[in-house]
Scaffold this motif. Structure first.
Motif, PDB file in Angstrom:
ATOM      1  N   LEU A 132     -12.709  -8.011 -29.212  1.00  0.00           N
ATOM      2  CA  LEU A 132     -13.539  -7.121 -29.508  1.00  0.00           C
ATOM      3  C   LEU A 132     -14.804  -7.583 -30.185  1.00  0.00           C
ATOM      4  N   VAL A 133     -14.379  -8.424 -31.445  1.00  0.00           N
ATOM      5  CA  VAL A 133     -15.663  -9.049 -32.342  1.00  0.00           C
ATOM      6  C   VAL A 133     -16.326  -9.731 -31.368  1.00  0.00           C
ATOM      7  N   ALA A 134     -15.649 -10.785 -30.588  1.00  0.00           N
ATOM      8  CA  ALA A 134     -16.419 -11.648 -29.788  1.00  0.00           C
ATOM      9  C   ALA A 134     -17.209 -10.957 -28.828  1.00  0.00           C
ATOM     10  N   LEU A 135     -16.682  -9.810 -28.317  1.00  0.00           N
ATOM     11  CA  LEU A 135     -17.582  -9.069 -27.195  1.00  0.00           C
ATOM     12  C   LEU A 135     -18.703  -8.396 -27.995  1.00  0.00           C
ATOM     13  N   VAL A 136     -18.645  -7.943 -29.168  1.00  0.00           N
ATOM     14  CA  VAL A 136     -19.741  -7.225 -29.785  1.00  0.00           C
ATOM     15  C   VAL A 136     -20.837  -8.292 -30.298  1.00  0.00           C
ATOM     16  N   TYR A 137     -20.142  -9.274 -30.722  1.00  0.00           N
ATOM     17  CA  TYR A 137     -21.458 -10.413 -30.862  1.00  0.00           C
ATOM     18  C   TYR A 137     -22.052 -11.018 -29.762  1.00  0.00           C
ATOM     19  N   THR A 138     -21.308 -11.250 -28.753  1.00  0.00           N
ATOM     20  CA  THR A 138     -22.163 -11.860 -27.721  1.00  0.00           C
ATOM     21  C   THR A 138     -23.105 -10.659 -26.931  1.00  0.00           C
ATOM     22  N   SER A 139     -22.484  -9.442 -27.220  1.00  0.00           N
ATOM     23  CA  SER A 139     -23.550  -8.245 -26.740  1.00  0.00           C
ATOM     24  C   SER A 139     -24.857  -8.386 -27.561  1.00  0.00           C
ATOM     25  N   GLY A 140     -24.694  -8.394 -28.870  1.00  0.00           N
ATOM     26  CA  GLY A 140     -25.686  -8.546 -30.010  1.00  0.00           C
ATOM     27  C   GLY A 140     -26.650  -9.697 -29.685  1.00  0.00           C
ATOM     28  N   LEU A 141     -26.212 -11.000 -29.028  1.00  0.00           N
ATOM     29  CA  LEU A 141     -26.896 -12.080 -28.797  1.00  0.00           C
ATOM     30  C   LEU A 141     -28.004 -11.577 -27.681  1.00  0.00           C
ATOM     31  N   ILE A 142     -27.598 -11.048 -26.774  1.00  0.00           N
ATOM     32  CA  ILE A 142     -28.241 -10.391 -25.664  1.00  0.00           C
ATOM     33  C   ILE A 142     -29.395  -9.629 -25.992  1.00  0.00           C
ATOM     34  N   TYR A 143     -29.147  -8.590 -27.033  1.00  0.00           N
ATOM     35  CA  TYR A 143     -30.180  -7.957 -27.607  1.00  0.00           C
ATOM     36  C   TYR A 143     -31.295  -8.673 -28.368  1.00  0.00           C
ATOM     37  N   ALA A 144     -30.491  -9.820 -29.154  1.00  0.00           N
ATOM     38  CA  ALA A 144     -31.503 -10.455 -30.081  1.00  0.00           C
ATOM     39  C   ALA A 144     -32.228 -11.431 -29.119  1.00  0.00           C
TER      40      ALA A 144
END
Length: 476
Positions: A403-415
């Motif tokens: 879950l943490v990895a998924l949230v992080y990688t999703s956040g990267l796309i936003y960033a």
């Protein structure tokens, strides 16, 4: 390729693939890359977020290598197993494109480094620089065609050799560290507010992604591992070691020069930092270390890029001609296609002012979708309980890490922002022709209804991006 005992990699060789892939051009440009957007406080937050996020992703790779030992060439195979043929293809295409663009950044930085001493190379994007890069490109091409095992052995040696200059840089910069300079840089500007710090941190995200690209090196070469458990060990240990180097190089540089001066350094900016501590020979020393580092990283990335095309072809998601091997067991057609694309990108650098920065940003953008899909598959596996019925150990921990990895990688796309997402679609959209070729070779329906929608979105995004570039609304 049939993996024999002679072609099997030890845990040390796999770890060298991880470290060798991650430690390349990026670490030598960190002082300038971070200095442009943030100070030590923002940098520490950025590395904390990136470190935790990428560590969770490393754990996902470790778990998947253990629970899905039948899936070789991990980053591609995981996406296909979890989400179908087209997303599996996009993962392979994105990873391969990132590898090609990463290699372009290596060549640009090599010539930019030589430009410190030979002005004819400029910032790495002059005609002479491109010609010299092309000679190196095809020389390595010839070496690799003689055998993957030999090339991987050279990579192991080079990996250890290039860590030494970085460690010595850290020692010298600790000696020259000035607490008052560090304090002046600390907040990264006069406006100390949550929004300003958040903006600074966001500005570093693509830089941190670029230096972490390669974390999947052992996973991609999992079919060569003597012991499948070595894949996870090599990934996590290699990642932690590189993270320590990245943080030290970034933070210590703020104690040597003011942030505004760091931002103005030409790359490799580590050379300018060390020169400020020990004098002109410091720039020469770092430049020599960079040449070893980048050439070694380039070798790792060529191997990884060819391997992903080869494996995708074996899994019938890329055209079958890419699964051809020469007499030395090297995926030669995949290697040829990879280096032809790299050569094409090198020529394009002649027409962009900031070739190195563009290569970094595009490399980071292209790798985001593959990383997101790996994280999503790790989370999906733990969420559905697949494989945990017979081996329940660590189920809850794996779920949280996924879950943490998924949230992080999703956040990267936003960033990354809309611009970089659109630019990545310029490659994802047209690149789908390889998928269409593969499906037609097999006499299968090209897209499912859902996949057709995804392709339409990719094609539309590519068209918007191309129009934006043509009209000047999107600058490269």
């Amino acid at each position: 390729m049939t993996s024999t005992s002679e072609t099997k990699f030890s845990v040390w060789a796999l770890m060298a693939m991880v470290v060798g892939s991650m430690v390349g051009a990026g670490i030598f440009s960190l002082p300038q890359g971070f200095g442009r957007v943030t100070g030590p406080f923002g940098a520490l937050i950025a590395w904390s977020i990136a470190g935790v996020g990428m560590l969770m992703l490393a754990f996902v790779f470790q778990v998947l290598s253990r629970r899905k030992p039948d899936l070789d060439a991990g980053i591609y195979a995981y996406a296909k197993a979890g989400f179908g043929n087209y997303l599996g293809f996009l993962s392979a295409l994105g990873y391969w494109s990132a590898a090609c663009l990463g290699n372009v950044s290596y060549f640009v930085l090599i010539k930019s480094t030589l430009g410190l001493f030979f002005p004819v190379f400029g910032d790495g994007n002059t005609v002479i620089a491109v010609v010299a890069s092309s000679v190196i490109l095809w020389s390595f091409h010839t070496l690799i065609l003689k055998g993957v095992k030999g090339a991987a052995s050279i990579n192991t040696i080079v990996t250890f050799a290039k860590i030494i200059p970085i460690l010595l840089f850290i020692v010298f910069v600790i000696y020259g560290f000035k607490a008052d300079v560090f304090a002046l840089n600390f907040w990264g500007g006069e406006d100390v507010s949550f929004s300003n710090i958040a903006s600074q941190v966001r500005g570093t995200m693509l830089v941190t992604v670029f230096v972490f690209v390669g974390i999947e090196g052992a996973s991609v070469y999992s079919r060569y591992a003597r012991n499948r458990n070595d894949v996870g060990v090599a990934t996590v240990v290699g990642f932690l070691g590189v993270l320590c180097l990245l943080v030290l190089v970034t933070i210590l540089s703020y104690g040597v020069m003011l942030r505004t001066d760091l931002a103005q350094l030409r790359n490799p900016s580590m050379a300018g930092v060390l020169e400020a501590v020990v004098g002109p020979w410091g720039a020469i020393f770092v430049s020599f270390g960079l040449l070893i580092s980048v050439l070694g990283a380039y070798l790792s990335w060529v191997l990884l890029a060819a391997e992903i095309l080869f494996s995708a072809s074996k899994y019938e998601t890329m055209p079958r001609f890419l699964s051809h091997e020469n007499k030395n067991g090297v995926p030669s057609h995949a290697l040829w296609l990879t280096n032809i694309i790299v050569q094409s990108f090198l020529i394009i650098t002649l027409f962009t002012e900031y070739a190195f920065r563009l290569a970094i940003e595009l490399t980071s953008s292209m790798i985001l979708i593959p990383y997101l899909l790996v994280a999503a598959y790790g989370f999906k596996l733990a969420w559905t309980g697949e494989t945990y019925d017979r081996d329940p150990a660590g189920h809850r921990t794996d779920l949280i890490r996924g879950l943490v990895a998924l949230v992080y990688t999703s956040g990267l796309i936003y960033a990354a922002g809309a611009k970089h997402l659109l630019l990545s679609l310029v490659l994802y959209g047209p690149g789908t022709i390889l998928f269409i070729m593969a499906r037609r070779e097999q006499g299968k329906k090209v897209f499912t209804p859902t996949e057709m929608i995804m392709f339409a979105i990719a094609a539309l995004g590519a068209a918007i991006a191309i129009f934006g570039i043509a009209t000047g609304r999107i600058t490269i």
